[in-house]
Design an enzyme around this catalytic site. Structure first.
Site, mmCIF file in Angstrom:
data_model
loop_
_atom_site.group_PDB
_atom_site.id
_atom_site.type_symbol
_atom_site.label_atom_id
_atom_site.label_comp_id
_atom_site.label_asym_id
_atom_site.label_seq_id
_atom_site.Cartn_x
_atom_site.Cartn_y
_atom_site.Cartn_z
ATOM 1 N N SER A 1 0.832 -1.200 0.000
ATOM 2 C CA SER A 1 0.000 0.000 0.000
ATOM 3 C C SER A 1 0.875 1.262 0.000
ATOM 4 C CB SER A 1 -0.946 -0.077 1.204
ATOM 5 O OG SER A 1 -2.099 0.688 0.992
ATOM 6 N N ASP B 1 -10.200 -6.254 -3.223
ATOM 7 C CA ASP B 1 -9.719 -5.085 -2.472
ATOM 8 C C ASP B 1 -10.757 -3.964 -2.569
ATOM 9 O OD1 ASP B 1 -8.431 -2.781 -1.514
ATOM 10 O OD2 ASP B 1 -6.459 -3.460 -2.203
ATOM 11 N N HIS C 1 -7.535 -6.015 0.690
ATOM 12 C CA HIS C 1 -6.358 -5.150 0.812
ATOM 13 C C HIS C 1 -5.249 -5.818 1.641
ATOM 14 C CE1 HIS C 1 -4.396 -1.356 0.234
ATOM 15 N NE2 HIS C 1 -4.223 -1.164 1.520
HETATM 16 N N1 TYC Z 1 -2.821 3.430 1.390
HETATM 17 C C1 TYC Z 1 -3.380 2.971 2.652
HETATM 18 C C2 TYC Z 1 -2.313 2.161 3.360
HETATM 19 O O1 TYC Z 1 -1.165 2.374 3.177
HETATM 20 C C3 TYC Z 1 -4.622 2.172 2.501
HETATM 21 C C4 TYC Z 1 -5.754 2.920 1.886
HETATM 22 C C5 TYC Z 1 -5.954 2.878 0.523
HETATM 23 C C6 TYC Z 1 -6.624 3.603 2.688
HETATM 24 C C7 TYC Z 1 -7.029 3.533 -0.013
HETATM 25 C C8 TYC Z 1 -7.708 4.260 2.162
HETATM 26 O O2 TYC Z 1 -8.987 4.862 0.311
HETATM 27 C C9 TYC Z 1 -7.913 4.215 0.811
HETATM 28 N N2 TYC Z 1 -2.689 1.208 4.196
#
Ligand code: TYC
Length: 285
Positions: free
Chosen positions: A128, A233, A261
């Protein structure tokens, strides 16, 4: 089990290059290393020749994000380093903030931590936000990076992403199961405040042309790259992995049909096998 039971207070007191070793878990060491002005907390396991650094997601750290990888990635083949980025987990103080270059800062810290720990060349595993930092680290340090695996990452912020950020901004609407591990690390109040700051931080990119986070850096990536995506996800739309696939030369996309995710935590065996196979593959170049 590779659990690191050492109190935050004790770790804060450890001197810059001191390493704490656990008698009950000989293969895991924990320590703090001063990098770019901040004492970064890290955990290291395994004795293998292939060094790997784990880059956690937003507000994430070794404890919340990578226990199954630190525990189970092959210790004879890999030396695995998990770390808490500045302002996250046990790398506090400082309090975390999110200026426009926060991903660049995390990328630099990850690379400099590995170099300070004595690794000449290493692979990146980034989840992420950690995957975004990995993309930047790989683009800016082609000679240092062996291979890269990223999942749940995005090189730009779209209107659809903004809508999702808005929906997840208030952590009191999250399930207890989702919130609990972060609240354990930060306390409820600090977590809520820092998460909101993260949302404001990532939303800044929407004001740039194309919502650019690191689009311009993707063509500079030279290392073999595996992109993993969970088809279920709910927060990272599939346009993101396909965009990365298109713009990172020679990259490969692996889809996990039931993955969400947190696919590496939910399906650790499948994920770890995939990563181990990719990292050990011989390149025909
Ligand atoms: N990028 C975030 C992380 O590093 C996760 C995330 C992605 C949160 C998208 C909200 O809308 C979103 N965990």
């Amino acid at each position: 089990m590779a659990t690191c039971l050492i109190s935050a207070g004790r770790l804060r007191n450890l001197r810059r290059t001191t390493t704490a070793r656990h008698s009950y878990c000989s293969s895991l060491t924990c320590g703090r290393q001063n990098v770019n002005g901040v004492d970064l907390y890290y955990e290291k396991t395994g004795t293998g020749k292939h060094a790997v650094v784990l880059l956690p997601g937003a507000l994430g750290n070794t404890k919340t994000d990578f226990q199954p990888q630190l525990k189970s990635l092959n210790k004879d083949v890999f030396t695995v380093v998990g770390w808490d980025p500045r302002g996250y987990g046990l790398s506090r103080p400082p309090d975390r903030d999110f200026p426009l270059d926060f991903f660049e800062n995390d990328a630099r810290d990850a690379v400099d931590l590995m170099r300070t720990l004595g690794f000449v060349k290493f692979s990146l595993l980034g989840w992420s936000d950690g995957g975004i930092a990995a993309l930047i680290a790989a683009a800016k340090n082609p000679a240092l990076i062996n291979k890269m695996v990223i999942w749940g990452s995005n090189a730009f912020v779209s209107q659809q992403d903004l809508d999702i950020y808005k929906a997840v901004c208030d952590v009191s609407t999250w399930s207890t199961r989702m919130r609990a591990p972060m609240e354990e690390v930060y306390g409820a109040e600090v977590f809520a405040k820092t998460w909101e700051a993260w949302v404001n931080g990532i939303e800044q990119f929407a004001h740039r042309p194309q919502g650019n986070i690191c689009i311009d850096l993707l063509p500079l990536i030279r290392c073999p790259t595996l992109i993993i995506h969970g088809e279920k996800d709910p927060i990272v739309p599939s346009c993101h992995p396909y965009f990365l696939l298109k713009h990172i030369r020679g990259s490969r996309l692996h889809l996990m049909p039931d993955g969400k995710h947190n696919l590496h935590l939910r399906f650790p065996e499948e994920f770890n096998n995939l990563v181990e196979d990719f990292l050990q593959e011989r390149q025909n170049d």
